[in-house]
Scaffold this active site. Structure first.
Site, PDB file in Angstrom:
ATOM      1  N   ARG A 240      12.401 -26.067  -2.877  1.00  0.00           N
ATOM      2  CA  ARG A 240      12.741 -27.427  -3.289  1.00  0.00           C
ATOM      3  C   ARG A 240      12.936 -27.424  -4.790  1.00  0.00           C
ATOM      4  O   ARG A 240      12.180 -26.769  -5.524  1.00  0.00           O
ATOM      5  CB  ARG A 240      11.612 -28.405  -2.924  1.00  0.00           C
ATOM      6  CG  ARG A 240      11.519 -28.764  -1.457  1.00  0.00           C
ATOM      7  CD  ARG A 240      12.707 -29.629  -1.001  1.00  0.00           C
ATOM      8  NE  ARG A 240      12.616 -30.041   0.380  1.00  0.00           N
ATOM      9  CZ  ARG A 240      13.216 -29.436   1.412  1.00  0.00           C
ATOM     10  NH1 ARG A 240      13.954 -28.364   1.209  1.00  0.00           N
ATOM     11  NH2 ARG A 240      13.094 -29.910   2.634  1.00  0.00           N
ATOM     12  N   GLU A 269      18.569 -34.084  -6.279  1.00  0.00           N
ATOM     13  CA  GLU A 269      19.810 -33.886  -5.509  1.00  0.00           C
ATOM     14  C   GLU A 269      20.369 -35.240  -5.081  1.00  0.00           C
ATOM     15  O   GLU A 269      19.591 -36.120  -4.722  1.00  0.00           O
ATOM     16  CB  GLU A 269      19.515 -33.051  -4.252  1.00  0.00           C
ATOM     17  CG  GLU A 269      19.141 -31.623  -4.557  1.00  0.00           C
ATOM     18  CD  GLU A 269      18.739 -30.852  -3.299  1.00  0.00           C
ATOM     19  OE1 GLU A 269      19.055 -31.297  -2.182  1.00  0.00           O
ATOM     20  OE2 GLU A 269      18.092 -29.811  -3.442  1.00  0.00           O
ATOM     21  N   HIS A 287      22.423 -26.876  -1.497  1.00  0.00           N
ATOM     22  CA  HIS A 287      21.420 -26.989  -0.421  1.00  0.00           C
ATOM     23  C   HIS A 287      22.004 -26.580   0.942  1.00  0.00           C
ATOM     24  O   HIS A 287      22.007 -27.360   1.890  1.00  0.00           O
ATOM     25  CB  HIS A 287      20.862 -28.419  -0.364  1.00  0.00           C
ATOM     26  CG  HIS A 287      19.508 -28.494   0.265  1.00  0.00           C
ATOM     27  ND1 HIS A 287      18.537 -29.383  -0.129  1.00  0.00           N
ATOM     28  CD2 HIS A 287      18.951 -27.788   1.278  1.00  0.00           C
ATOM     29  CE1 HIS A 287      17.450 -29.221   0.612  1.00  0.00           C
ATOM     30  NE2 HIS A 287      17.685 -28.255   1.469  1.00  0.00           N
TER      31      HIS A 287
HETATM   32  C1  8YV Z   1      17.720 -29.103   4.740  1.00  0.00           C
HETATM   33  C2  8YV Z   1      15.611 -27.931   4.430  1.00  0.00           C
HETATM   34  O1  8YV Z   1      16.999 -29.955   3.965  1.00  0.00           O
HETATM   35  O2  8YV Z   1      14.760 -28.269   6.592  1.00  0.00           O
HETATM   36  C3  8YV Z   1      14.549 -28.301   5.393  1.00  0.00           C
HETATM   37  O3  8YV Z   1      13.454 -28.661   4.950  1.00  0.00           O
HETATM   38  O4  8YV Z   1      15.393 -27.733   3.297  1.00  0.00           O
HETATM   39  C4  8YV Z   1      17.008 -27.763   4.810  1.00  0.00           C
HETATM   40  O5  8YV Z   1      17.094 -27.133   5.966  1.00  0.00           O
HETATM   41  C5  8YV Z   1      17.878 -29.734   6.038  1.00  0.00           C
HETATM   42  O6  8YV Z   1      18.716 -28.957   6.779  1.00  0.00           O
HETATM   43  C6  8YV Z   1      18.514 -31.093   5.894  1.00  0.00           C
HETATM   44  O7  8YV Z   1      18.384 -31.796   7.065  1.00  0.00           O
END
Ligand code: 8YV
Length: 321
Positions: A240, A269, A287
């Site tokens: 993150r 973001e 991301h």
């Molecule tokens: C994306 C992620 O945020 O699952 C998570 O925690 O960081 C990533 O896979 C996710 O796909 C968004 O829905």
């Protein structure tokens, strides 16, 4: 429950996932995919039994307090759940689930991509080519850092950290890690445990972050800790954005303390700190860690599995609150 449960799916999900949601539930989908703000989410949740949300929805205490009583479960389409206030959910008797396991490989693959791209100056090479400025091969052009045989430090040796370690071993990397607790030797696979982040950092020619975002890990990689890395280290973040202090990272990249960084996640973001654009030694993606067809389908199915269990009166497999 005799009636078909009503669920709100807050974002556009892969077609196969939406098809299953619509088959099982009275599902309100979001084909236009605009993120609901808090007011929109509260309004759309009216009359719903469950919500299938994404990390772009802030399910904080204020929002939870405004949800209609009919909403009994929030299933997030993500492994991370820092966007949901679990305490507030528990206090209201709201069940919360996530989607672990299914995105482990895709995210670990992405960390490898970022590590290699950052170390091998992929951004500069792409830019040179696409600008039509490549004058031809030279013996000293775009020399990067060799990955094979180096030491890699992993912060957070959970599912994704372990999957990344497995890939790092294929590059003959010596794996070091920090985790709140030491893994069993069978899971460690020879990785060297450090019981503090500060102990790990001086060993990390490459550092890959795989910890969740919590109050403890917010700005974990600040200026003081970045200074503990070997000169010329490479930082990779698929965890993150706020785990890293942007000011400190940008300063370390600009000064050459860090040779490069590979980043898939950012503080605030989708507004990426514009100072990153001026740095050639950063390889950045928006991301995309879990963004494969296979994984996004599996994440959606996993979220639906949790909803199915809940509405069948069973304990959802991935309950986090
Ligand atoms: C994306 C992620 O945020 O699952 C998570 O925690 O960081 C990533 O896979 C996710 O796909 C968004 O829905």
């Amino acid at each position: 429950m005799t009636d078909t449960p009503r669920i709100l799916v807050t974002r556009k999900l892969p077609q196969a996932v939406e098809a299953r949601a619509a088959e099982t539930y009275a599902a309100t989908l979001n084909p236009a995919d605009g993120a609901y703000g808090p007011d929109g989410l509260v309004a759309a949740a009216e009359g719903m039994d469950g919500l299938l949300v994404a990390p772009t929805d802030r399910v904080d205490a204020a929002l939870i307090g405004r949800l209609p009583d009919s909403v009994k479960i929030v299933a997030t389409f993500s492994v991370g759940y820092e966007h949901i206030d679990l305490e507030a959910a528990r206090a209201r008797g709201l069940v919360v689930t996530n989607t672990p396991d299914v995105l482990t490989d895709a995210t670990a693959d992405m960390a490898v991509l970022l590590m290699l791209a950052a170390a091998r100056r992929a951004h500069e090479g792409q830019t040179l080519l696409r600008a039509g400025k490549w004058a031809g091969w030279t013996p000293t052009q775009l020399m990067g850092i060799q990955v094979t045989g180096k030491r890699v430090g992993i912060v957070g040796m959970g599912r994704i950290g372990q999957a990344f370690a497995k890939r790092a071993r294929a590059f003959d990397m010596a794996v070091h890690y920090y985790n709140r607790r030491r893994l069993d030797p069978a899971l460690e696979q020879g990785a060297v445990y450090h019981d503090t982040v500060e102990g790990l950092l001086p060993q990390a020619d490459f550092l890959s972050l795989h910890c969740p975002l919590t109050a403890e890990t917010h700005h974990l990689m600040n200026g003081d800790r970045l200074a503990l890395l070997p000169d010329g280290a490479v930082l990779v973040n698929t965890a993150r954005g706020p785990v890293v202090d942007d000011d400190a990272l940008i300063a370390a990249l600009a000064s050459g303390k860090l040779a490069a960084a590979g980043l898939d996640v950012f503080q605030g973001e989708p507004d990426v700190d514009p100072r990153y654009w001026a740095l050639d030694n950063v390889f950045i993606l928006p991301h995309q860690g879990s963004a494969t067809v296979e994984t996004r389908n599996a994440m959606g199915f996993r979220a639906l599995d949790n909803l199915d269990a809940f509405f069948a009166g069973k304990e959802p497999g991935d309950r986090v609150a």
